[in-house]
Design an enzyme around this catalytic site. Sequence first.
Site, PDB file in Angstrom:
ATOM      1  N   GLY A 144     -55.035  43.431 -11.350  1.00 28.21           N
ATOM      2  CA  GLY A 144     -54.954  42.732 -10.076  1.00 28.21           C
ATOM      3  C   GLY A 144     -55.864  41.526 -10.121  1.00 28.21           C
ATOM      4  O   GLY A 144     -56.759  41.456 -10.972  1.00 28.21           O
ATOM      5  N   CYS A 162     -57.277  46.760 -16.785  1.00 31.30           N
ATOM      6  CA  CYS A 162     -57.901  45.523 -16.301  1.00 31.30           C
ATOM      7  C   CYS A 162     -58.650  45.763 -14.983  1.00 31.30           C
ATOM      8  O   CYS A 162     -59.659  46.446 -14.971  1.00 31.30           O
ATOM      9  CB  CYS A 162     -56.862  44.411 -16.202  1.00 31.30           C
ATOM     10  SG  CYS A 162     -57.605  42.797 -15.982  1.00 31.30           S
ATOM     11  N   TYR A 163     -58.121  45.293 -13.846  1.00 32.66           N
ATOM     12  CA  TYR A 163     -58.791  45.554 -12.571  1.00 32.66           C
ATOM     13  C   TYR A 163     -58.937  47.062 -12.336  1.00 32.66           C
ATOM     14  O   TYR A 163     -59.961  47.537 -11.839  1.00 32.66           O
ATOM     15  CB  TYR A 163     -57.983  44.913 -11.435  1.00 32.66           C
ATOM     16  CG  TYR A 163     -58.533  45.155 -10.049  1.00 32.66           C
ATOM     17  CD1 TYR A 163     -59.550  44.359  -9.546  1.00 32.66           C
ATOM     18  CD2 TYR A 163     -58.030  46.183  -9.243  1.00 32.66           C
ATOM     19  CE1 TYR A 163     -60.059  44.588  -8.271  1.00 32.66           C
ATOM     20  CE2 TYR A 163     -58.525  46.410  -7.971  1.00 32.66           C
ATOM     21  CZ  TYR A 163     -59.544  45.609  -7.490  1.00 32.66           C
ATOM     22  OH  TYR A 163     -60.037  45.831  -6.236  1.00 32.66           O
ATOM     23  N   HIS A 219     -54.360  44.352 -21.426  1.00 25.88           N
ATOM     24  CA  HIS A 219     -53.037  44.753 -20.913  1.00 25.88           C
ATOM     25  C   HIS A 219     -52.160  45.315 -22.028  1.00 25.88           C
ATOM     26  O   HIS A 219     -51.621  44.545 -22.820  1.00 25.88           O
ATOM     27  CB  HIS A 219     -52.345  43.550 -20.271  1.00 25.88           C
ATOM     28  CG  HIS A 219     -52.977  43.122 -18.991  1.00 25.88           C
ATOM     29  ND1 HIS A 219     -52.632  43.666 -17.782  1.00 25.88           N
ATOM     30  CD2 HIS A 219     -53.963  42.236 -18.743  1.00 25.88           C
ATOM     31  CE1 HIS A 219     -53.365  43.125 -16.833  1.00 25.88           C
ATOM     32  NE2 HIS A 219     -54.187  42.250 -17.382  1.00 25.88           N
ATOM     33  N   GLU A 225     -49.284  46.598 -21.625  1.00 25.11           N
ATOM     34  CA  GLU A 225     -47.860  46.519 -21.256  1.00 25.11           C
ATOM     35  C   GLU A 225     -47.189  45.214 -21.687  1.00 25.11           C
ATOM     36  O   GLU A 225     -45.976  45.111 -21.659  1.00 25.11           O
ATOM     37  CB  GLU A 225     -47.697  46.725 -19.737  1.00 25.11           C
ATOM     38  CG  GLU A 225     -48.251  45.621 -18.838  1.00 25.11           C
ATOM     39  CD  GLU A 225     -49.754  45.718 -18.573  1.00 25.11           C
ATOM     40  OE1 GLU A 225     -50.456  46.385 -19.354  1.00 25.11           O
ATOM     41  OE2 GLU A 225     -50.225  45.102 -17.604  1.00 25.11           O
ATOM     42  N   ASP A 255     -24.583  45.231  -9.821  1.00 24.37           N
ATOM     43  CA  ASP A 255     -25.216  46.223  -8.945  1.00 24.37           C
ATOM     44  C   ASP A 255     -24.212  46.846  -7.972  1.00 24.37           C
ATOM     45  O   ASP A 255     -24.076  48.072  -7.895  1.00 24.37           O
ATOM     46  CB  ASP A 255     -26.375  45.602  -8.147  1.00 24.37           C
ATOM     47  CG  ASP A 255     -27.454  45.038  -9.048  1.00 24.37           C
ATOM     48  OD1 ASP A 255     -27.477  45.415 -10.236  1.00 24.37           O
ATOM     49  OD2 ASP A 255     -28.260  44.216  -8.580  1.00 24.37           O
ATOM     50  N   LYS A 297     -32.674  46.476 -13.659  1.00 24.99           N
ATOM     51  CA  LYS A 297     -31.395  45.833 -13.969  1.00 24.99           C
ATOM     52  C   LYS A 297     -30.791  46.320 -15.289  1.00 24.99           C
ATOM     53  O   LYS A 297     -29.610  46.640 -15.355  1.00 24.99           O
ATOM     54  CB  LYS A 297     -31.628  44.324 -14.042  1.00 24.99           C
ATOM     55  CG  LYS A 297     -30.381  43.495 -13.976  1.00 24.99           C
ATOM     56  CD  LYS A 297     -29.837  43.517 -12.591  1.00 24.99           C
ATOM     57  CE  LYS A 297     -28.888  42.401 -12.310  1.00 24.99           C
ATOM     58  NZ  LYS A 297     -28.609  42.313 -10.874  1.00 24.99           N
TER      59      LYS A 297
END
Length: 516
Positions: free
Chosen positions: A60, A91-92, A176, A178, A234, A372
Amino acid sequence: MAKTELIIIIDFGGQYCHLIARRIRENKVFSEILPYFAKTSEIDGFREKYDLKGIVFSGGPCSVYEKNSPAVSREFLEYVEKNNIPLLGICYGHQLIAHLMGGKVVPGGRKEYGITEISVDKKVGIFKGLSSKERVWMSHGDNVTDLSKGFEELAHSDNAPIAAYRKGDIYGIQFHPEVVHTVHGKEILKNFVYEVCKAKGNWEMGDFVKESVEKIKKKVGSGRALIALSGGVDSSTAAVLVSKAVGMNLTAVYVDTGLMRKNESESIEKTFTKGFDLNFKLVDAKERFFTALKGVTDPEKKRKTIGELFIRVFEEEAKKIKSDYLVQGTIYPDRIESGIQSAATIKSHHNVGGLPEKLGLSIIEPLADLYKDEVRIIAKKIGLPDEIANRHPFPGPGLAIRIIGEVNPESTRIVREADYIVREEIEKTGLDKDLWQYFAVLLPVKSVGVQGDARTYCNTIALRIVQSKDGMTANFAEMPWNLLEKISTRITNEIPEVNRVVYDLTHKPPGTIEWE
Ligand code: XMP
C-alpha cells in the site's frame, strides 16, 4: 465433500493486490480480496464456508506511522495468531505486522524502487529452495529496522536491513513476489501456499461449471431469468452457464443498436439460436439509436444517450417477458473496482449499469469470482466459439465512440468498413495475439487528396493499435510498416469517403485507448 481451500488477501491500497489473488489461484487455492477494515467476524464467516488456509496483507502507498493510514487492529493479529492462521505481509503489510507487533519502522532515507538484490540468510519456509542471492522488485521508502522478541530475520538488502522475517507461520517480506520482476516470486508464493499454509490445492477451474450450474438451479428453481446479451465474452458465458441450469426459462435479449461491428449481430444470432438451450431474442433498435444520436457530438452526452436508451429498450423487453431474475456478466475486477478502490471517473462506462434497480429483479452473477482469463477458459469449456471466447474488449457504446462527431448510418458505415479492414489484415498476420485492441477511428477532418486524376476532399481515418495488460495503461504498438501500408491502401481504395489514414502514436496516459 471437502471444503474449498481459501487464502484471504487484505487490501491496504496496493496496486498489485489483484496480482496476488491471481498468483494464489494459479496455485489452485481460491482467493478473495477484503478491504483493510474487514472484521474478524467476516473472517469467521469465510471459515464456515471455506477451508481458510492463510491470509496475505498486501502492499500500500502509506506509512504505518501516519495518522489514518489503513491498518488492521492489534486484535486482528491476535485472532490470526490464536487461530494459527498463516500470514504473509508484503511491503506495507510487512511493515504493518512488524509495527503492530512491537517492532520498529522508520523512513528509509534512501528510497528503493525497482530491481534489487537481497541476501537470503535463512532458506526456510517461503525461501525454501531459493538461492543465497535473489533478484526482487522493491518499491518502498520506509524500512523495518527492528523486530520484537520471537521474530527471526530471514533476508536483507543494502537498503533494507530486514528485508524478510518470520515468527512461527507469520512472514513478512519487503519486496513484491507477485510481480514478474521478482525472479523467483512464483516459487516464494508457492512456498507460502504449500509449505507454510499446507494447502493441498483443491480448487480447479473445471469444478466451477458443475458447481455454479448446481447453485443456479437451486436458486432459480422453476423461475424465469433474463439477460442482456452483448456478444462479449462475459455476458455470453454467463448466459450459457445459466442456460445449462434453467434451459428455456432463460431469455437472452440482444439489442442491435446499429453500432456493432461488421457481421457481428448476424454471428451472435447464429451462435445463440443454434447452439444453446435458451430463448434468444434480437431486438432491432437501430433506428431508435440513430434518432437519439442525431446532432449529438459531445462524448459524454453520446455515452449517456446510448446508455439510457439501451436501458429503456431492455426494460420494455423485460416487461414483456415477466422474469424473476436478472443475470449479469459481472466479473471479479468489476466488483473489486466498484467496491473497494476509488478511481476517478474518466469516462462514464455505460453497459447495463443501472438496470437492476430499475427492474426490481433478483440478481444472478455467476462469474462474480472470476478473472477475465478464467472466464475465457470457462467459455471454451462450455462450448462457446473461439471468436467469442477470445474476443478483444469492445466498448459498450460500440462504434459510436470511434466516430468523432455525429453518429449516423453513414458515419457508422464508414468506420465499420475501416474497422473490418484493420481487423482482417492484422488477424491474417497473427499479430493480434500480442495486441490489446486494434481499430479505426473516423475523424471529422477532411483533407485534399488526389485519386486517379481527380482532386478529392474526403475524411480521415486514424488507426489505434495498442498493447496493454489490463486497459489501465497502454502503449501504441510498433507495427510492421508494410502491414500499416496494406491497411492504409485498402481503406483508401475500398472506402470512397476516405482519402487519408494516420497512425495514433499516443500512449495511455496521456491518451485513453478509445478516442471518446
Ligand atoms: P479507455 O478508452 O478509457 O478504455 O482507455 C479502457 C478500456 O475500456 C474499454 N472501454 C469500455 N468498455 N464499456 C466497456 O465495457 C465502455 O463504455 C467502455 N469504454 C471504454 C476500452 O475499449 C478499453 O479496452
